[in-house]
Scaffold this active site. Structure first.
Site, PDB file in Angstrom:
ATOM      1  N   LEU A  75       0.830  -1.206   0.000  1.00 34.21           N
ATOM      2  CA  LEU A  75       0.000   0.000   0.000  1.00 34.21           C
ATOM      3  C   LEU A  75       0.873   1.268   0.000  1.00 34.21           C
ATOM      4  O   LEU A  75       1.705   1.442   0.888  1.00 34.21           O
ATOM      5  CB  LEU A  75      -0.915   0.004   1.237  1.00 34.21           C
ATOM      6  CG  LEU A  75      -1.864   1.206   1.338  1.00 34.21           C
ATOM      7  CD1 LEU A  75      -2.916   1.189   0.244  1.00 34.21           C
ATOM      8  CD2 LEU A  75      -2.515   1.270   2.711  1.00 34.21           C
ATOM      9  N   ASP A  76       0.665   2.137  -0.992  1.00 35.23           N
ATOM     10  CA  ASP A  76       1.386   3.413  -1.101  1.00 35.23           C
ATOM     11  C   ASP A  76       2.896   3.202  -1.157  1.00 35.23           C
ATOM     12  O   ASP A  76       3.660   4.120  -0.863  1.00 35.23           O
ATOM     13  CB  ASP A  76       1.041   4.347   0.069  1.00 35.23           C
ATOM     14  CG  ASP A  76      -0.451   4.635   0.138  1.00 35.23           C
ATOM     15  OD1 ASP A  76      -1.115   4.592  -0.910  1.00 35.23           O
ATOM     16  OD2 ASP A  76      -0.958   4.890   1.252  1.00 35.23           O
ATOM     17  N   GLY A  77       3.306   1.994  -1.574  1.00 31.56           N
ATOM     18  CA  GLY A  77       4.723   1.676  -1.549  1.00 31.56           C
ATOM     19  C   GLY A  77       5.356   1.492  -2.921  1.00 31.56           C
ATOM     20  O   GLY A  77       6.541   1.217  -3.025  1.00 31.56           O
TER      21      GLY A  77
END
Lengths: 297, 297, 297, 297
Positions: free
Chosen positions: B240-242
């Site tokens: 996530l968001d990485g």
């Protein structure tokens, strides 16, 4: 708020200029009461900035610059009379002379860029402060600092000597400076030291906080592949890299920039951001509320 | 790298312009081999950008725009012949026609700002892409999208119907679009979906990553008292968001800005950052290596 | 300063919020007199910004937002009583209701980007104004404007019909709008029209003024080889591109950008700069002094 | 392009790195010919940047960094053999050693900020150059310069002695430096001097050119009420402030900033812009074409 500390350096052209900072719970009539008080005491408001977090029950902050004839002779009386107004509104307040430059201790380790920017701005007259001393855990920057005519204290720090070193630091700064600037000082400051200078220790962190807390932030940034890097000046609290942020700035980078490039670019951001934060602090432009700052700039 | 997908939209003025992307381990002679190949096939190099992570054993990336008469008729042969050069250097490579616009599916929820910017730039001719369809878990933006003559598919998503909804989404996009743009689509994309569009799903995250990962980033930013907020466009990966960051931008804020102000200011950053990232993607300017991007812009 | 004009659109949550603007020669006691007046009339100051050009004999400017119960019922009386304070200090002043949105006429030609940004921000609730009408010398943007439910008036302009066209424009706007926005309107406004809307006509010029005054500024910028381009929002005066600047912004460009690229990049700057300037104007944040502006933002 | 001048300072880690700059009319096969030549001579291309003004008959520019074993011993032969390739394409070209730092003369008057930034960046290792000497029409900065171990030449300039002063300056720099940096040198350079250092004299102008050409640009900017100020580094030509722009940058200002504030803010922009321009120049990143620059950075 910041106490005044001798010895003093006075700017003559600002000798009748004062800065009042007020924080209190918001309610009607604060501005009226303060401005009426100043008018009735013969002061002329030159600049005022004000901020209310929430008109319904929030905190109210105001910064007023005013001119008052014979400020030096009348300041004590002015303060004792203003205390009555302040009581009525439960104010936390201060009245500082603009002409009296705040005194700073700068802590550094081996890197010179943040220190040099402060020295240069000070010498150019852009930084309204006295640099009372530089304290370092290394001896590397002595020559540079002394060439500016500033006292340099070398206090080595090891795991064993940390407590003693801090005792010596405190001895040097207590009662001698208004604020401490950590210009890339690579040691953790103890809670006890922080307590003595609550909201008066300014650190430059070499990343855009809260991204990249802790060590080696440029390596972290490179590893994450960010397209922008930054630096953050903040007041030091017990939480590492967690204190109230005063100023941040950033610069664009690209895939071409390796960690060394990021460090080089970052040095420029660091010195500008720290210099701005220190300027605003010494000009009484920063008010801390909770873990944030109000900056009237 | 991105496969080509019918139906096609061709820009006539770019009909003989091709873009070659190459990634391979660095060694001497790559540029010579590639440019000689192009020259001997009658191509004229119009633009080239190149990047080597480390001259000693790192990866080498190059993007070349070239003109070739009768590109359409000769592209297949060119590719089969280039395969020999590519083999010699263990290249991962592609040759795309600049004149053939990539096809996009845009996923949205209820907020229109990021979508609108893409639609406006597309209509103005600033975005070199076809917007094949918009897919939403809500029906709110149907009128807007259809007014641009673009198909709108409403596929509601609940915890129970999530798998089925994704199956329907895949049915719509597989073989129909080159890339998926999440223009403030407030649902997590499953690993299976991501696998089908590896490095071809672009998301706009409403913070300066890696600060403020996860939900309510503007509230997080306000709470931390940052002086600058930002937005990040990145490829979607399972983390996530990485995923690899394509583009970021920021804007200065102050203590006066509450969470709603940050959202308002942030909307402007989000739409600009997403539009830039999508533009660069469709112009074959972005190469993913590991968890980072090389952006030739 | 800006007169109020019917019909009105009122924001309910701001129905008791007023904005006072004051300009007068500086002297001691102004803030005290104004804030005391407000306090004694039951108003609570929510925000105030103040600026003195020179403490010795310069002009003093203040903008105060205050809340007052039953503002609508009491405003006329408040104004007639404040007139006495104003007289004493030779004030030029106004008290506007924050809840009453200013009405705008937008003038456009064929380019839609600056117009669209205003429409989009208005629809998103980010622009605190009513868009009363759009007037254009072309018919191209009628469909777009009417899709927002806004009246579109096509008034062609030729050398022969210019005077008559302006007469019709004035007929439409006089008494109907508070300000006129030139959102890439490619006609010169006559001195007579300007006189009716002194400091209330906002133009967007597509360069960083005063560089590149006059026509084809992007071609001029490309020709000079600048590394940064910009846009300027200013009040229209009789001097072409010479009126008081409200806002400017810039973006970096490079040798790779040809004139078309500059125009494309510039469109983004233009729409952002114009939208900011219009927002500040309708929120009573801009005071004109001489050929400059004070912007309290 | 820049000739090489003894004495030399060599960076050992870059001793086999060369930089090739080429400018010629565009035609197919240039990149192929150059890269094949380098490959066949055993060079490995580390970085290349290329730009074509117009694929149809425009100019072509390329900058290549390559590594070649025993560069020092083989450079002369390499150059004589490359001359044949160059002839075929009518190239204007140079091959410089990256490890050999360019030598600079810095001209200053009384203001130290631009000079200090160059000295600081040079000392920090961020500026890949040798500072061979500082020449000034005043004696004020001698102590500062000599503390860095750099020769300081005081050559006063009056209307009467201008020709003689320039003769002495030329005597000092001819054959001794690769480029001249005007770091706030407040004298006009004569056409004759410029001729000796065509496209090798870098000046910092304290405004965003072409706005505010000539004297007192901050006063001009304040008078015009701009919201952004800037600085411009450019090569000096006979036209005052009219030479090819290398770099520009800007910073936001407001109505609160008087002329002294603009100067103070401007000093920061000036030193950063000049330092960037000088860095790019000494790293062979700047190519002049007509009155513009191509900057490969």
């Amino acid at each position: 708020m910041t106490p005044n500390i001798a010895p003093k350096s006075i700017r003559d052209d600002l000798k009748n200029r004062a800065r009042m900072l007020v924080a209190c719970p918001d309610q009607p009539g604060i501005v009226a009461a303060v401005s009426r008080f100043l008018f009735e005491h013969g002061a002329n408001i030159v600049q005022s900035d004000q901020y209310t977090i929430d008109p319904q029950g929030g905190m109210f902050y105001i910064r007023i610059e005013f001119d008052l004839d014979n400020l030096d002779g009348r300041r004590e009386q002015l303060k004792s009379e203003f205390a009555k107004v302040a009581d009525r509104f439960s104010m936390d307040w201060s009245i500082n002379r603009a002409g009296r430059k705040k005194r700073l201790a700068i802590f550094v380790s081996k890197e010179d860029h943040a220190l040099l920017e402060l020295l240069w701005q000070w010498q150019a007259g852009d930084l309204e402060a006295e640099i009372a001393m530089v304290i370092s855990n290394h001896n590397d920057l002595r020559g540079l600092v002394e060439s500016f005519g500033i006292a340099y204290h070398h206090i080595p720090v090891t795991a064993d000597t940390k407590a003693e070193a801090e005792r010596r630091q405190l001895e040097l700064v207590m009662g001698q400076v208004d604020a401490v600037v950590l210009a890339r000082y690579m040691q953790i400051i103890s809670p006890k030291f922080i307590e003595h200078f609550a909201n008066r220790i300014i650190n430059i962190h070499h990343s855009f906080l809260p991204a990249f807390v802790g060590g080696k932030p440029y390596a972290q940034a490179h590893n994450r592949g960010v397209k922008i890097i930054g630096a953050t000046a903040h007041y030091v609290t017990e939480e590492l890299d967690g204190g109230p942020i005063i100023e941040q700035d950033v610069q664009r980078v690209s895939h071409r920039d390796n960690v060394d490039d990021l460090k080089r670019i970052g040095r420029h951001i660091e010195r500008i951001v720290l210099a701005r934060a220190v300027s605003w602090h010494v000009e009484d432009r920063v008010i801390v509320h909770g873990n944030k700052t109000v900056v009237f700039n």
